[in-house]
Scaffold this motif. Structure first.
Motif, short mmCIF file in Angstrom:
data_model
loop_
_atom_site.label_atom_id
_atom_site.label_comp_id
_atom_site.label_asym_id
_atom_site.label_seq_id
_atom_site.Cartn_x
_atom_site.Cartn_y
_atom_site.Cartn_z
N SER A 173 80.98 51.64 40.13
CA SER A 173 80.58 50.90 38.84
C SER A 173 80.98 51.27 37.11
O SER A 173 80.43 52.74 37.57
CB SER A 173 79.51 49.93 38.92
OG SER A 173 78.42 50.75 38.72
N THR B 162 80.33 51.56 33.46
CA THR B 162 79.39 50.60 32.40
C THR B 162 80.15 50.47 30.62
O THR B 162 79.37 53.09 31.23
CB THR B 162 77.92 50.39 31.97
OG1 THR B 162 77.47 50.20 33.77
CG2 THR B 162 76.39 50.82 31.27
N ALA C 47 81.40 55.99 28.29
CA ALA C 47 81.40 54.81 30.17
C ALA C 47 81.03 55.83 30.57
O ALA C 47 80.57 56.84 30.91
CB ALA C 47 82.46 54.81 29.90
N LYS C 48 80.05 54.97 31.58
CA LYS C 48 79.41 55.90 32.78
C LYS C 48 79.61 54.84 34.77
O LYS C 48 79.86 53.97 33.96
CB LYS C 48 77.19 55.90 33.08
CG LYS C 48 76.50 55.99 34.12
CD LYS C 48 75.37 56.15 33.62
CE LYS C 48 74.83 56.77 34.60
NZ LYS C 48 73.07 56.65 34.74
N THR D 200 79.01 60.53 32.79
CA THR D 200 78.92 59.56 31.52
C THR D 200 79.96 60.54 31.25
O THR D 200 80.14 62.04 31.20
CB THR D 200 78.37 59.54 31.16
OG1 THR D 200 77.18 59.24 31.65
CG2 THR D 200 78.07 59.71 29.89
N GLY E 264 86.93 49.26 34.36
CA GLY E 264 86.19 48.57 34.01
C GLY E 264 86.65 48.11 32.06
O GLY E 264 87.40 49.56 31.79
#
Length: 455
Positions: A32, A34, A53-54, A92, A127
């Motif tokens: 995922s 983030t 982003a992570k 990250t 993402g």
């Protein structure tokens, strides 16, 4: 044999124990993503952007984590960055970048994970984040003002900005020490001429503002005004005063205007109506100044206006010269040939009556015709004699030449004479032709003998 079977069974049991202890394989989906910066749909006021982003997974992050930033609605190439994975379950990434154009951008982060211990699988997931950049342009610098003292105008120049999406520059001016700047105009160049200073002159201060495109195509973002310096200020000389009229000369001096005349007197003498003074009389032969008032004596025109006119036009009788039968050449003379005779019909020298016959003139015409006819006759006779002579001396035609009559004659044989032919008219022609052919013809050549060799 039994030992081998036992060993195979033991190995199969060990593999089954490992699979059971490892647990089931995670369902497909990948890590995922983030986004930590920038925030979704955020509008940034600077071209310097850091995308953070992570990536999280239940397995292990492998390969590399990539970051791609693309301006939407354009064909400009994207900005791409790649960071190696740290083989952990969470990582990250932070990528700083400078975006040259204002507008809307989309950031995409992609990561890959490995799930399971023995029979592991790879899963990739991405993402996306949308944000906007609305950075103002840099403050213009290097503004200089140069004064044209003759035209009383100000020429401005400054350094160009480096933004690729710059729209134009605004030029602003303030008068004196006032802080109220008004826009003079806009330009896409780095120079501007202020012509409005020519009418008034004075002290002015100038500043320049840069404007670049905003997030949308119908908006712009302006910079801070340029700094006010001594080089951006100008002092324009005032225009020269308009020419003034020369003072009028005093009364009584040469070129002075006469005093205004008083109003005309009323009929019957005295002061006119309204109490005005009687008009002043202009002395005769006075030096010329335009008189704007006074009286004009028209009594001299009364005789012209009242003179009588004749009802019938005046006619002048002319003598009738009558019809004259003579041409008007020379001086009329009397019958005796003297000028000034009493007979008006007598002919003078050089005159003749129209119906009179002139025998001398007729004789002249006859003599002229006689000479012309004689000359024509002599010309015809001469041409006839020349024709006859040409016929006699002409070389006879080949058609009159005999074919074989004189062919056997040679140089020793005499030709025919007129006595041999007779008194015919064509005898000279035949004799000349025969003698001529005799001289021209050559005897036939002897045949060549043929020699035959015997066998």
């Amino acid at each position: 044999m039994r030992k081998n079977l036992f060993r195979g069974a033991a190995a199969a049991a060990g593999i089954a124990f490992v699979l059971v202890s490892a647990g089931p394989v995670q369902a497909a989906g990948g890590p995922s993503i983030t986004f930590m910066a920038p925030l979704a749909n955020q509008q940034l006021g600077s071209s310097a952007v850091t995308v953070t982003a992570k990536a999280d997974t239940s397995g292990t992050l492998v390969d590399s984590i990539t970051v791609s930033v693309q301006q939407t609605g354009t064909s400009r190439p994207p900005f791409n960055s790649s960071t190696p994975a740290n083989n952990s379950a969470s990582q990250t990434v932070s990528v700083p970048l400078t975006l040259s154009y204002n507008g809307t951008y989309q950031a995409t982060v992609t990561a890959t994970s490995r799930e399971g211990l023995v029979l592991s699988s790879r899963y990739t997931n991405s993402g996306q984040l949308t944000f906007a950049v609305a950075a103002p342009p840099a403050r213009p610098s290097g503004v200089k003002a140069a004064v044209n003292t003759d035209a009383r105008t100000v020429s401005l120049s400054w350094k160009a900005n480096g933004e690729p999406d710059l729209l134009f520059y605004l030029v602003q001016r303030a008068t004196g020490t006032s802080g109220d700047f008004t826009v003079l105009g806009k330009t896409t160049d780095t120079s501007f001429v202020d012509n409005s200073t020519a009418a008034t002159g004075g002290s002015f201060r100038y500043e320049v503002v840069a404007v670049r495109a905003g997030v949308n195509s119908d908006e712009g973002i302006s910079s801070d005004p340029s700094a006010i310096t001594a080089e951006s200020s100008a002092a324009v000389p005032a225009p020269p005063p308009p020419p003034t009229a020369a003072p009028a000369p005093a009364a009584g001096t040469p070129g002075a205007a006469p005093a205004p005349a008083a109003p005309a007197a009323a009929a019957g003498g005295g002061t006119p109506a309204g109490g005005a003074a009687p008009p002043a009389k202009v002395p005769p032969n006075s030096p010329g100044a335009l008189v704007t008032s006074g009286t004009v004596d028209l009594s001299g025109f009364a005789a012209v206006k009242n003179q009588g006119r004749s009802t019938s036009p005046n006619t002048i009788a002319l003598p009738d010269p009558g019809f004259q039968e003579t041409l008007p050449f020379g001086t009329p003379t009397t019958a005796e040939g003297e000028a000034g005779g009493d007979d008006p019909g007598a002919l003078g020298a050089g005159q003749r009556a129209l119906n009179a016959s002139d025998t001398s003139s007729t004789g002249d015409r006859l003599r002229t015709l006689s000479f012309f006819a004689g000359g024509l006759l002599v010309t015809v006779l001469l041409m006839h004699v020349l024709w006859v002579k040409s016929e006699v001396n002409r070389v006879p035609l080949e058609a009159l030449e005999p074919e074989d009559e004189f062919a056997s004659l040679d140089a020793s044989t005499p030709g025919p004479t007129l006595d041999d032919i007779g008194d015919a008219d064509f005898a000279p022609v035949v004799v000349a032709a025969a003698n001529g052919n005799r001289r021209r013809r050559k005897p036939p050549a002897a045949p060549r003998s043929e020699v035959h060799s015997g066998v």
